[in-house]
Design a protein around this motif. Structure first.
Motif, mmCIF file in Angstrom:
data_model
loop_
_atom_site.group_PDB
_atom_site.id
_atom_site.type_symbol
_atom_site.label_atom_id
_atom_site.label_comp_id
_atom_site.label_asym_id
_atom_site.label_seq_id
_atom_site.Cartn_x
_atom_site.Cartn_y
_atom_site.Cartn_z
ATOM 1 N N LEU A 7 -6.123 0.327 -14.301
ATOM 2 C CA LEU A 7 -4.566 1.336 -14.453
ATOM 3 C C LEU A 7 -3.637 0.471 -14.776
ATOM 4 O O LEU A 7 -2.590 0.920 -15.268
ATOM 5 N N GLY A 8 -3.774 -0.874 -15.051
ATOM 6 C CA GLY A 8 -2.618 -1.861 -15.076
ATOM 7 C C GLY A 8 -1.664 -1.955 -14.053
ATOM 8 O O GLY A 8 -2.063 -1.920 -12.920
ATOM 9 N N LEU A 9 -0.637 -2.637 -14.406
ATOM 10 C CA LEU A 9 0.287 -2.915 -13.521
ATOM 11 C C LEU A 9 1.589 -2.309 -13.368
ATOM 12 O O LEU A 9 2.192 -2.323 -12.117
ATOM 13 N N GLY A 10 1.958 -1.495 -14.082
ATOM 14 C CA GLY A 10 3.279 -0.752 -13.962
ATOM 15 C C GLY A 10 3.177 0.555 -13.428
ATOM 16 O O GLY A 10 3.524 0.641 -12.210
ATOM 17 N N ASP A 11 3.049 1.423 -14.145
ATOM 18 C CA ASP A 11 3.125 3.016 -13.560
ATOM 19 C C ASP A 11 2.177 3.831 -14.301
ATOM 20 O O ASP A 11 1.197 3.216 -15.111
ATOM 21 N N SER A 33 -6.645 1.910 -2.813
ATOM 22 C CA SER A 33 -5.323 1.664 -2.335
ATOM 23 C C SER A 33 -4.798 0.289 -1.675
ATOM 24 O O SER A 33 -3.828 0.389 -0.945
ATOM 25 N N TYR A 34 -5.676 -0.587 -1.395
ATOM 26 C CA TYR A 34 -5.645 -1.785 -0.565
ATOM 27 C C TYR A 34 -5.541 -3.215 -1.091
ATOM 28 O O TYR A 34 -5.187 -4.165 -0.354
ATOM 29 N N THR A 35 -6.257 -3.310 -2.314
ATOM 30 C CA THR A 35 -5.935 -4.601 -3.064
ATOM 31 C C THR A 35 -4.663 -5.010 -3.948
ATOM 32 O O THR A 35 -4.352 -5.872 -4.194
ATOM 33 N N SER A 36 -4.093 -3.656 -4.399
ATOM 34 C CA SER A 36 -2.977 -3.842 -4.971
ATOM 35 C C SER A 36 -2.231 -2.391 -5.015
ATOM 36 O O SER A 36 -2.604 -1.446 -4.494
ATOM 37 N N LEU A 37 -0.953 -2.243 -5.748
ATOM 38 C CA LEU A 37 -0.287 -1.430 -5.632
ATOM 39 C C LEU A 37 0.345 -0.985 -7.196
ATOM 40 O O LEU A 37 0.750 -2.011 -7.556
ATOM 41 N N LEU A 38 0.464 0.266 -7.589
ATOM 42 C CA LEU A 38 1.220 0.357 -8.782
ATOM 43 C C LEU A 38 2.677 0.123 -8.361
ATOM 44 O O LEU A 38 3.193 0.372 -7.381
ATOM 45 N N SER A 39 3.797 0.134 -9.428
ATOM 46 C CA SER A 39 5.017 -0.173 -9.100
ATOM 47 C C SER A 39 5.744 0.890 -8.470
ATOM 48 O O SER A 39 6.482 0.435 -7.353
ATOM 49 N N PHE A 40 5.286 2.067 -8.646
ATOM 50 C CA PHE A 40 5.786 3.187 -7.800
ATOM 51 C C PHE A 40 5.329 3.305 -6.273
ATOM 52 O O PHE A 40 5.679 3.991 -5.509
ATOM 53 N N GLY A 41 4.332 2.456 -6.033
ATOM 54 C CA GLY A 41 3.739 2.338 -4.646
ATOM 55 C C GLY A 41 2.642 3.696 -4.295
ATOM 56 O O GLY A 41 2.610 4.481 -5.119
ATOM 57 N N ILE A 42 1.613 3.424 -3.453
ATOM 58 C CA ILE A 42 1.093 4.530 -2.811
ATOM 59 C C ILE A 42 1.597 5.293 -2.010
ATOM 60 O O ILE A 42 1.676 5.107 -0.693
ATOM 61 N N SER A 43 2.521 6.422 -2.626
ATOM 62 C CA SER A 43 3.134 7.205 -1.751
ATOM 63 C C SER A 43 2.968 8.635 -2.102
ATOM 64 O O SER A 43 2.237 8.890 -2.995
ATOM 65 N N LYS A 44 3.740 9.557 -1.373
ATOM 66 C CA LYS A 44 3.256 10.930 -1.483
ATOM 67 C C LYS A 44 3.592 11.113 -3.203
ATOM 68 O O LYS A 44 2.977 11.876 -3.974
ATOM 69 N N GLY A 227 4.765 -6.261 -14.755
ATOM 70 C CA GLY A 227 4.423 -5.112 -15.648
ATOM 71 C C GLY A 227 5.294 -3.937 -15.546
ATOM 72 O O GLY A 227 5.047 -2.963 -16.276
ATOM 73 N N SER A 228 6.340 -4.062 -14.442
ATOM 74 C CA SER A 228 7.067 -2.987 -14.221
ATOM 75 C C SER A 228 8.167 -3.142 -15.230
ATOM 76 O O SER A 228 8.551 -4.116 -15.556
ATOM 77 N N GLU A 229 9.113 -2.154 -15.180
ATOM 78 C CA GLU A 229 10.539 -2.212 -16.072
ATOM 79 C C GLU A 229 11.379 -3.148 -15.393
ATOM 80 O O GLU A 229 12.258 -3.673 -15.855
ATOM 81 N N ASN A 230 11.339 -3.652 -13.916
ATOM 82 C CA ASN A 230 12.399 -4.292 -13.278
ATOM 83 C C ASN A 230 11.453 -5.564 -12.762
ATOM 84 O O ASN A 230 11.800 -5.854 -11.603
ATOM 85 N N GLN A 231 10.580 -5.960 -13.569
ATOM 86 C CA GLN A 231 9.758 -7.164 -13.140
ATOM 87 C C GLN A 231 10.749 -8.392 -13.094
ATOM 88 O O GLN A 231 11.715 -8.372 -13.841
ATOM 89 N N PRO A 248 11.740 -5.592 -4.032
ATOM 90 C CA PRO A 248 10.535 -4.939 -3.446
ATOM 91 C C PRO A 248 9.128 -5.791 -3.927
ATOM 92 O O PRO A 248 9.404 -6.514 -4.897
ATOM 93 N N PRO A 249 8.276 -5.301 -3.255
ATOM 94 C CA PRO A 249 6.874 -5.901 -3.608
ATOM 95 C C PRO A 249 6.326 -5.423 -5.062
ATOM 96 O O PRO A 249 7.079 -4.276 -5.368
ATOM 97 N N LEU A 250 5.466 -5.634 -5.548
ATOM 98 C CA LEU A 250 4.385 -6.976 -5.238
ATOM 99 C C LEU A 250 4.802 -8.166 -5.371
ATOM 100 O O LEU A 250 5.406 -8.482 -6.723
ATOM 101 N N HIS A 251 4.776 -9.382 -4.798
ATOM 102 C CA HIS A 251 5.380 -10.680 -5.398
ATOM 103 C C HIS A 251 3.758 -11.624 -5.449
ATOM 104 O O HIS A 251 2.866 -11.298 -4.796
ATOM 105 N N CYS A 252 4.014 -12.260 -6.160
ATOM 106 C CA CYS A 252 3.057 -13.542 -6.265
ATOM 107 C C CYS A 252 3.727 -14.878 -6.826
ATOM 108 O O CYS A 252 4.936 -14.899 -7.121
ATOM 109 N N LEU A 253 2.979 -15.870 -6.441
ATOM 110 C CA LEU A 253 3.661 -17.079 -6.753
ATOM 111 C C LEU A 253 2.828 -18.263 -7.450
ATOM 112 O O LEU A 253 1.615 -18.276 -7.225
ATOM 113 N N THR A 254 3.312 -18.873 -8.334
ATOM 114 C CA THR A 254 2.676 -20.053 -9.025
ATOM 115 C C THR A 254 3.034 -21.401 -8.641
ATOM 116 O O THR A 254 4.360 -21.768 -8.812
ATOM 117 N N ILE A 255 2.116 -22.258 -8.419
ATOM 118 C CA ILE A 255 2.634 -23.799 -8.121
ATOM 119 C C ILE A 255 2.486 -24.289 -9.273
ATOM 120 O O ILE A 255 1.238 -24.363 -9.738
#
Length: 272
Positions: A7-11, A33-44, A227-231, A248-255
């Protein structure tokens, strides 16, 4: 046929045309629904947005369903077209490779439709993707469980001058330990690791190990909602990034490992 569709990363708009065609022809739709979420989240609202676009109901597939009851979905895919929707790219999580193996063993036809993933979207900061080493996952520490197997991988990457992508833990519909002991599952509220928590845990392990794999002055890049408009993308030392509110999530980090002048020039645009 089982379609595994990224589905990609944004919406909802990030699905490919090929993916949307497969959704339209499938009789049943599942969304992981458990390895990642779209930017709007898994909500109703999030689910209803997808359902409105697809014109069909969605079944939310949690970890328990995918890992323990996937055979039911695969039996359906023997009879008619089923779509299994994955945020990011289908092979961004090992669970989805396992699903393909199980489908092949059950002689179910599988078609994979790819999309953008965090694994390539981190290139936005200018660090070259082929200069990354092994990716690590950082789980939430608990009082009794504080794993540090990621430390050697980071140490090995940095010894080779390579960057390290750290994927941060998300916990969605996870049963509490207490409820498991009682034999009746009760689920904890969803939680998403922030960059600040990740850095705290990384520095805690460094303090315990004391092998100088990194320290609070080590250059890193923090990403939020890729991938979202407010990354959000911010480069700085671990100490500096700890103080940044990434929202808000999701976050990741590069060393960051050894950098090329072109990489350094790009990173300068994102320094805090």
């Amino acid at each position: 046929m089982l379609y595994i569709i990224g589905l990609g990363l944004g919406d909802e708009r990030d699905i490919t045309l090929r993916g949307l065609e497969a959704v339209k022809k499938s009789q049943k739709l599942y969304i992981e629904s458990y390895t990642s979420l779209l930017s709007f989240g898994i909500s109703k609202d999030g689910i209803s947005t997808l359902e409105k676009l697809y014109g069909k109901p969605l079944i939310v597939a949690d970890r328990e369903m995918v890992e323990e009851k996937a055979d039911d979905m695969l039996l359906e895919a023997r009879e008619f077209d089923v779509a299994f929707l994955v945020v990011g790219d289908p092979f961004g999580a090992t669970t989805h490779s396992d699903l393909v193996v199980r489908a092949k063993k059950m002689e179910v036809d599988v078609k994979v439709i790819y999309n953008a993933s965090v694994m390539n979207a981190v290139g936005v900061c200018g660090l070259q993707l082929y200069r990354y080493g092994e990716t690590v996952s950082l789980p939430f520490f608990t009082e009794t469980w504080r794993p540090d197997s990621f430390y050697e991988k980071i140490q090995r990457n940095r010894g080779l001058g390579l960057h390290t992508l750290c994927l941060l833990d998300i916990r969605v519909k996870e049963p509490s330990l207490e409820s498991l002991c009682r034999g009746k599952k009760q689920y904890e509220p969803p939680s998403f690791m922030t960059i600040g928590v990740a850095i705290d845990q990384l520095l805690e392990v460094e303090q315990l190990r004391g092998e100088s794999a990194y320290n609070e002055d080590t250059l890193c890049v923090g990403f939020a909602r890729l991938g979202s408009e407010n990354q959000m993308v911010v480069a700085g030392s671990m100490k500096q990034l700890r103080a940044v509110d990434f929202g808000p999530p999701l976050h990741c980090l590069t060393i960051v490992g050894k950098t090329h002048p072109v990489e350094e020039e790009m990173l300068d645009f994102y320094r805090s």
